[in-house]
Design an enzyme around this catalytic site. Structure first.
Site, mmCIF file in Angstrom:
data_model
loop_
_atom_site.group_PDB
_atom_site.id
_atom_site.type_symbol
_atom_site.label_atom_id
_atom_site.label_comp_id
_atom_site.label_asym_id
_atom_site.label_seq_id
_atom_site.Cartn_x
_atom_site.Cartn_y
_atom_site.Cartn_z
ATOM 1 N N GLY A 39 1.388 5.161 -0.557
ATOM 2 C CA GLY A 39 2.188 5.894 -1.537
ATOM 3 C C GLY A 39 1.450 6.070 -2.855
ATOM 4 O O GLY A 39 0.300 5.635 -3.013
ATOM 5 N N PHE A 40 2.132 6.685 -3.792
ATOM 6 C CA PHE A 40 1.576 6.925 -5.132
ATOM 7 C C PHE A 40 1.157 5.591 -5.776
ATOM 8 O O PHE A 40 -0.038 5.361 -6.063
ATOM 9 C CB PHE A 40 2.643 7.670 -5.951
ATOM 10 C CG PHE A 40 2.449 7.709 -7.443
ATOM 11 C CD1 PHE A 40 1.225 8.043 -7.998
ATOM 12 C CD2 PHE A 40 3.521 7.438 -8.294
ATOM 13 C CE1 PHE A 40 1.052 8.093 -9.384
ATOM 14 C CE2 PHE A 40 3.374 7.495 -9.672
ATOM 15 C CZ PHE A 40 2.132 7.809 -10.220
ATOM 16 N N THR A 46 7.160 8.960 3.144
ATOM 17 C CA THR A 46 6.882 9.646 1.864
ATOM 18 C C THR A 46 5.435 9.418 1.424
ATOM 19 O O THR A 46 4.941 10.145 0.562
ATOM 20 C CB THR A 46 7.855 9.217 0.744
ATOM 21 O OG1 THR A 46 7.750 7.807 0.545
ATOM 22 C CG2 THR A 46 9.297 9.591 1.064
ATOM 23 N N VAL A 55 8.145 -1.186 7.729
ATOM 24 C CA VAL A 55 8.381 -2.590 7.348
ATOM 25 C C VAL A 55 9.860 -2.979 7.444
ATOM 26 O O VAL A 55 10.183 -4.152 7.305
ATOM 27 C CB VAL A 55 7.821 -2.926 5.944
ATOM 28 C CG1 VAL A 55 6.310 -2.763 5.921
ATOM 29 C CG2 VAL A 55 8.487 -2.113 4.853
ATOM 30 N N ASN A 105 11.931 -8.780 5.500
ATOM 31 C CA ASN A 105 10.743 -8.950 6.347
ATOM 32 C C ASN A 105 9.502 -9.297 5.518
ATOM 33 O O ASN A 105 8.697 -10.137 5.907
ATOM 34 C CB ASN A 105 10.473 -7.670 7.149
ATOM 35 C CG ASN A 105 11.514 -7.449 8.224
ATOM 36 O OD1 ASN A 105 12.152 -8.398 8.684
ATOM 37 N ND2 ASN A 105 11.698 -6.207 8.643
ATOM 38 N N LYS A 128 6.479 -15.952 3.188
ATOM 39 C CA LYS A 128 6.872 -17.361 3.381
ATOM 40 C C LYS A 128 6.058 -17.985 4.504
ATOM 41 O O LYS A 128 5.506 -19.085 4.365
ATOM 42 C CB LYS A 128 8.367 -17.424 3.683
ATOM 43 C CG LYS A 128 8.892 -18.800 4.001
ATOM 44 C CD LYS A 128 10.419 -18.767 4.015
ATOM 45 C CE LYS A 128 10.982 -19.971 4.734
ATOM 46 N NZ LYS A 128 10.979 -19.782 6.208
ATOM 47 N N TYR A 167 19.521 3.671 -3.574
ATOM 48 C CA TYR A 167 18.264 3.127 -4.118
ATOM 49 C C TYR A 167 18.565 1.957 -5.048
ATOM 50 O O TYR A 167 18.006 0.870 -4.909
ATOM 51 C CB TYR A 167 17.531 4.230 -4.869
ATOM 52 C CG TYR A 167 16.176 3.852 -5.415
ATOM 53 C CD1 TYR A 167 15.123 3.538 -4.567
ATOM 54 C CD2 TYR A 167 15.938 3.842 -6.795
ATOM 55 C CE1 TYR A 167 13.864 3.219 -5.073
ATOM 56 C CE2 TYR A 167 14.686 3.539 -7.297
ATOM 57 C CZ TYR A 167 13.648 3.225 -6.435
ATOM 58 O OH TYR A 167 12.410 2.915 -6.940
ATOM 59 N N THR A 211 6.902 6.439 -14.068
ATOM 60 C CA THR A 211 5.439 6.384 -14.053
ATOM 61 C C THR A 211 4.914 7.698 -13.507
ATOM 62 O O THR A 211 5.547 8.308 -12.642
ATOM 63 C CB THR A 211 4.985 5.207 -13.167
ATOM 64 O OG1 THR A 211 5.549 4.010 -13.699
ATOM 65 C CG2 THR A 211 3.462 5.066 -13.148
#
Ligand code: UDP
Length: 325
Positions: free
Chosen positions: A26-27, A51, A73, A115, A121, A161, A191
């Site tokens: 991603g970005f 994306t 993920v 996950n 962990k 989100y 950003t």
């Protein structure tokens, strides 16, 4: 300032740490990857490319400290061997993306975070969560400090989100407190920079794309809502510093230079020299009216503050988008 009193056990980091970056294509994930490689890490990027794009990482092909795994993920993450850091950056992140992908957005914030925490962990790794200023919702406190709990509509279009990230923060703090894991949370404010998607719907690519093609700049609402824009290299520097700190509560990283969206449009017109004009469109539901980070915590704890000024950052971003049009 609330400091965690949990005894944290981490294994010592080797000279060449191995670091997993979810959302690595991603970005932000791709810029973070470059910084980690420059710091001497081995990096394993994980991304399902919904994306993200391999174009953001194709220049890393052939680097023997970099590996890419195409995987979601939100399903199980399997990484063989030692891992020293997990940076969890996977998520659709623009308002249009999470309107189009509401369930994957909820899943990656919830199941994906679970996950990624489980992976960290299992490996005894340090975990860093990419959280967001959206945790503050449409804020009633201005500028936003980390101890503000926010004003979020859980069932509005942004709820998928915002609530996923709020859950992700709660999950991260639970792993820290219950398992004594070394975790960090960065709340990322707006950003911008190269590798944003031209059509991700966010205001920076939207206005620059419109200006470069002589289209009207689409201001949503009357343009009096404010945002504070941080150049990507500054943001990544703050995140890297946070990863090296021993602080476990959320830290805002962003540029406090605030402007209205109308001013932002006028700046883009000035800098590009486009004949485009401003055009006013309806304001999307739950669009935050103001946003500005209070970065006292990052300044004090990390000795960090943004360095790239607006003109310089925007010019570099415009150059990038010229090559995309
Ligand atoms: N915005 C706008 N025109 C556009 C895209 C966005 O006026 O073409 C506004 C949007 O309504 C919001 C601000 O710009 O007030 C920032 O939007 P963005 O999608 O970049 O991210 P947000 O900060 O809202 O998450």
């Amino acid at each position: 300032m609330a400091r965690s009193t949990v005894a944290v056990s981490t294994k010592p980091k080797p000279a060449v740490p191995t670091t997993v970056v979810t959302g690595g294509a991603g970005f932000l994930g791709s810029h973070l990857t470059e910084r980690l490689l420059a710091e001497g890490h081995k990096v394993i990027g994980v991304d399902n490319l919904i994306t993200g794009s391999t174009r953001n990482i194709e220049h890393l092909a052939g680097n023997d400290r970099y590996r890419f795994i195409r995987a979601n993920v939100s399903e199980y993450i399997f990484i063989p061997g030692d891992v020293d850091y997990v940076f969890h950056f996977a998520s659709p992140a623009s308002p249009i993306d999470y309107l189009e992908l509401p369930i994957p957005t909820l899943k990656v914030g919830a199941l994906g975070t679970h996950n990624a925490l489980g992976l960290a962990k299992d490996k005894g790794a340090t975990f860093l969560l990419a959280s967001t200023s959206e945790c503050y919702g449409d804020p009633l406190v201005h500028p936003q400090k980390e101890d503000y709990w926010g004003n979020v509509n859980p069932i509005g279009p942004r709820g998928v989100y915002d609530e996923a990230k709020r859950f992700a923060e709660a999950m991260t703090m639970a792993y820290h407190r219950f398992h004594g894991m070394d975790t960090k949370i960065v709340r990322i404010f707006n950003t911008y920079g190269p590798r944003m998607r031209l059509r991700d719907g966010r205001v920076v690519p939207a206005f620059i794309g419109q200006a470069l093609t002589n289209q009207p700049l689409t201001i949503f609402g009357d343009g009096t809502q404010t945002r504070s824009f941080c150049y990507v290299s500054d943001l990544i520097d703050g995140i890297f510093r946070l990863s090296q700190s021993d602080f476990h509560e959320p830290v805002n990283i962003g540029n406090p230079r605030e402007m209205t969206i109308k001013q932002f449009g006028e700046e883009i017109i000035r800098i590009t020299g486009t004949p485009s004009q401003l055009e006013f469109k309806p304001l999307p539901e739950d669009d935050p009216k103001v946003r500005q980070p209070d970065i006292t915590r990052a300044r004090t704890l990390l000795g960090w503050e943004p360095k790239v000024d607006f003109d310089e950052g925007i010019r570099k971003t415009i150059e990038y988008f010229r090559g995309q049009i």
